[in-house]
Design a protein around this motif. Structure first.
Motif, PDB file in Angstrom:
ATOM      1  N   LEU A  50       0.849  -1.192   0.000  1.00 18.90           N
ATOM      2  CA  LEU A  50       0.000   0.000   0.000  1.00 18.90           C
ATOM      3  C   LEU A  50       0.883   1.240   0.000  1.00 18.90           C
ATOM      4  CD1 LEU A  50      -2.409  -1.094   2.869  1.00 18.90           C
ATOM      5  CD2 LEU A  50      -2.789  -1.360   0.408  1.00 18.90           C
ATOM      6  N   PHE A  52       0.319   5.343   0.470  1.00 15.43           N
ATOM      7  CA  PHE A  52      -0.613   6.404   0.826  1.00 15.43           C
ATOM      8  C   PHE A  52      -0.058   7.711   0.281  1.00 15.43           C
ATOM      9  CE2 PHE A  52      -0.808   3.133   4.132  1.00 15.43           C
ATOM     10  CZ  PHE A  52      -2.117   2.714   3.954  1.00 15.43           C
ATOM     11  N   THR A  62      -5.134   5.837  -1.761  1.00 18.45           N
ATOM     12  CA  THR A  62      -4.409   4.629  -1.408  1.00 18.45           C
ATOM     13  C   THR A  62      -4.143   3.868  -2.702  1.00 18.45           C
ATOM     14  OG1 THR A  62      -5.529   4.499   0.726  1.00 18.45           O
ATOM     15  CG2 THR A  62      -4.451   2.492  -0.060  1.00 18.45           C
ATOM     16  N   TRP A 101      -7.379   7.512   2.574  1.00 18.77           N
ATOM     17  CA  TRP A 101      -6.382   6.625   3.147  1.00 18.77           C
ATOM     18  C   TRP A 101      -7.113   5.543   3.918  1.00 18.77           C
ATOM     19  CZ3 TRP A 101      -2.687  10.932   5.278  1.00 18.77           C
ATOM     20  CH2 TRP A 101      -1.994  11.492   4.205  1.00 18.77           C
TER      21      TRP A 101
END
Length: 103
Positions: A50, A52, A62, A101
């Motif tokens: 992931l 952000f 994201t 997020w």
């Protein structure tokens, strides 16, 4: 923080430049509704990376990658400044995203 440049997504997508705010990992089994990611990535990895980010408008996103090691490496370069990445690399490494997020 690093800014990602040279990448264009369809309308309604993050706008460049992107600023990396953080990164993480999540096991595929813990994702809610992962079907779209699997179609975009072509397979279901055991763990997703992931990233952000904030875009040029200040909106949070994201980004999902089937390569969590690459995501961690990219996030570590955030302190070095701008990242010059080609569209094909980003499209391959981050085939899916969602706003906010959140997972």
């Amino acid at each position: 923080m690093a800014r990602l440049t040279r990448w264009t997504w369809p309308p309604g997508s993050p706008r460049f430049p992107l600023t990396i705010a953080g990164h993480g990992q999540i096991r595929h089994a813990f994702l809610k509704n992962p079907e779209r990611l699997v179609v975009l990535a072509g397979a279901a990895p055991a763990v997703w990376g992931l990233l952000f980010v904030s875009d040029a408008r200040g909106r949070r996103w994201t980004l999902y990658s089937p390569d969590p090691e690459y995501t961690a490496m990219l996030a570590k370069t955030a302190d070095t400044g701008a990242l010059e990445l080609e569209f094909t690399v980003m499209a391959t490494k981050f085939p899916g995203w969602n706003s906010g997020w959140q997972l």
